[in-house]
Design a protein around this motif. Structure first.
Motif, mmCIF file in Angstrom:
data_model
loop_
_atom_site.group_PDB
_atom_site.id
_atom_site.type_symbol
_atom_site.label_atom_id
_atom_site.label_comp_id
_atom_site.label_asym_id
_atom_site.label_seq_id
_atom_site.Cartn_x
_atom_site.Cartn_y
_atom_site.Cartn_z
ATOM 1 N N ARG A 285 6.559 -2.284 -11.986
ATOM 2 C CA ARG A 285 5.870 -3.385 -11.199
ATOM 3 C C ARG A 285 5.032 -3.244 -10.282
ATOM 4 O O ARG A 285 4.943 -2.004 -9.722
ATOM 5 C CB ARG A 285 6.822 -4.512 -10.928
ATOM 6 N N PHE A 286 3.951 -4.110 -10.182
ATOM 7 C CA PHE A 286 2.869 -4.018 -9.040
ATOM 8 C C PHE A 286 3.607 -4.481 -7.767
ATOM 9 O O PHE A 286 4.216 -5.521 -7.721
ATOM 10 C CB PHE A 286 1.850 -4.965 -9.307
ATOM 11 N N ALA A 287 3.717 -3.613 -6.654
ATOM 12 C CA ALA A 287 4.387 -3.677 -5.596
ATOM 13 C C ALA A 287 3.429 -4.485 -4.565
ATOM 14 O O ALA A 287 2.082 -4.591 -4.853
ATOM 15 C CB ALA A 287 4.696 -2.432 -4.896
ATOM 16 N N ARG A 288 4.038 -5.314 -3.687
ATOM 17 C CA ARG A 288 3.287 -6.050 -2.686
ATOM 18 C C ARG A 288 3.892 -5.684 -1.401
ATOM 19 O O ARG A 288 4.696 -5.080 -1.132
ATOM 20 C CB ARG A 288 3.711 -7.670 -2.817
ATOM 21 N N ASP A 289 2.862 -5.911 -0.247
ATOM 22 C CA ASP A 289 3.217 -5.617 0.906
ATOM 23 C C ASP A 289 4.461 -6.317 1.325
ATOM 24 O O ASP A 289 4.658 -7.206 1.217
ATOM 25 C CB ASP A 289 1.949 -6.020 2.044
ATOM 26 N N GLY A 290 5.396 -5.163 2.197
ATOM 27 C CA GLY A 290 6.640 -5.672 2.719
ATOM 28 C C GLY A 290 7.873 -5.514 1.645
ATOM 29 O O GLY A 290 8.908 -6.202 1.941
ATOM 30 N N ASP A 291 7.475 -5.094 0.419
ATOM 31 C CA ASP A 291 8.494 -5.318 -0.637
ATOM 32 C C ASP A 291 9.882 -4.319 -0.012
ATOM 33 O O ASP A 291 9.392 -3.305 0.710
ATOM 34 C CB ASP A 291 8.133 -4.624 -1.727
ATOM 35 N N ARG A 292 10.761 -4.836 -0.249
ATOM 36 C CA ARG A 292 12.215 -3.907 0.480
ATOM 37 C C ARG A 292 13.126 -3.749 -0.755
ATOM 38 O O ARG A 292 13.096 -4.543 -1.833
ATOM 39 C CB ARG A 292 12.716 -4.905 1.413
#
Length: 303
Positions: A285-292
């Motif tokens: 998947r395309f990650a996003r800033d702040g993914d945890r």
């Protein structure tokens, strides 16, 4: 368990709402930072993680979007009262580059440099393994492993006549002597158990070293600099990897889950390519800033 936070997903330059690519890992109260582009400390604060617990920083290479934030970060760590050493791992050029970047700041603790040719590293139970990748300058990816000991079998220890007070040593992997007999941990353990693994690698063409390192990992974090197939030639020329190439590599490696990151400033329409990527590999998947994410051992459950 291993806590993971992707501090930013940008490559080349930070953008409003998109920090430069950096990853923060936390295990047993200690943290490892991977890459430190401009503004990394801002992202750490934004996502409410701690700078003070960073004991080790790994650098993939010395391009500015991966190293330019280090002087501010180390200075802020000192301002917040850190006195313990920080270990830095990177290619051979990393020490002179960081030394020059830090010439105008005060760093009131020791910084200990290690080059990747030293092999593997072990920090507070995390094994760090660098591996070379294919970029236009010397560049490395990193694999992080947390091993798990086999289950201790007390009934077997009792049957062998090993006193209870010696069990803790065996559980830690130490041999013990009882009278004239020596007992080894494998005599009182069950089968081996799967540990936790993560691979981080950006700024590379698809390559065998990355695919091998990512074999069966719990999480692969790697670049998908472009989504538009028309930019595939540009990715080749600049020694980067498209989202489609990354999805195929993750599939070939058998990674359990993969996050794409290190997007070109021009790549802002990731949603348009979600179906394309899922058709190649649904675990990407395309990650996003702040993914945890918290990666647990296979038989653990979230509390």
């Amino acid at each position: 368990m291993l806590d993971v936070c992707l501090l930013g997903t940008g490559g080349m330059m930070p953008l409003p709402g998109r920090h430069l690519t950096a990853l923060l890992l936390r295990h047993q109260g200690h943290s490892i930072l991977v890459d430190c582009g401009e503004g990394t400390q801002v992202a750490i604060r934004k996502y409410a993680w701690s700078m003070h617990s960073i004991d080790c920083i790994c650098f993939t290479h010395v391009h500015g979007d991966h190293v330019a934030g280090i002087s501010g970060l180390l200075s802020s760590m000192g301002t917040e009262g850190r006195t313990e050493p920080v270990h830095i791992i990177g290619p051979a050029q990393i020490e002179p580059v960081i030394s020059h970047l830090c010439i105008v700041v005060a760093v009131p603790f020791d910084v200990i440099f290690h080059t990747v040719d030293e092999g593997t590293f072990d920090f507070f139970g995390v094994t760090i393994t660098p591996f070379p990748v294919n970029h236009n300058i010397t560049c490395y990816g990193y694999r992080f492993d947390i091993d798990r000991l086999p289950v201790f079998l007390p009934d077997r220890a009792k049957a062998l006549g090993i006193p209870v007070q010696e069990w803790s040593k065996l559980q830690k992997g130490e041999s013990v002597r009882v009278g004239l007999k020596k007992f080894t941990p494998d005599q009182v353990r069950g089968p081996s158990r799967r540990g936790i693994s993560l691979v981080y690698s950006t700024d590379t063409r698809p390559c065998r070293s990355l695919e091998d390192a990512a074999y069966d990992v719990d999480l692969l974090v790697t670049e998908g600099i472009y989504g538009d197939p028309d930019k595939a030639q540009s990715a080749k020329e600049k020694k980067h990897m498209t989202a489609q190439e990354a999805a195929l590599l993750a599939k070939n490696a058998g990674a359990r889950e993969s996050w794409l990151t290190h997007y070109s400033p021009s790549f802002r329409n990731q949603r348009d390519y979600v179906r394309d990527i899922a058709a190649i590999n649904p675990t990407v998947r395309f990650a996003r800033d702040g993914d945890r994410k918290t990666i647990l051992f296979d038989d653990q459950e979230e509390e």
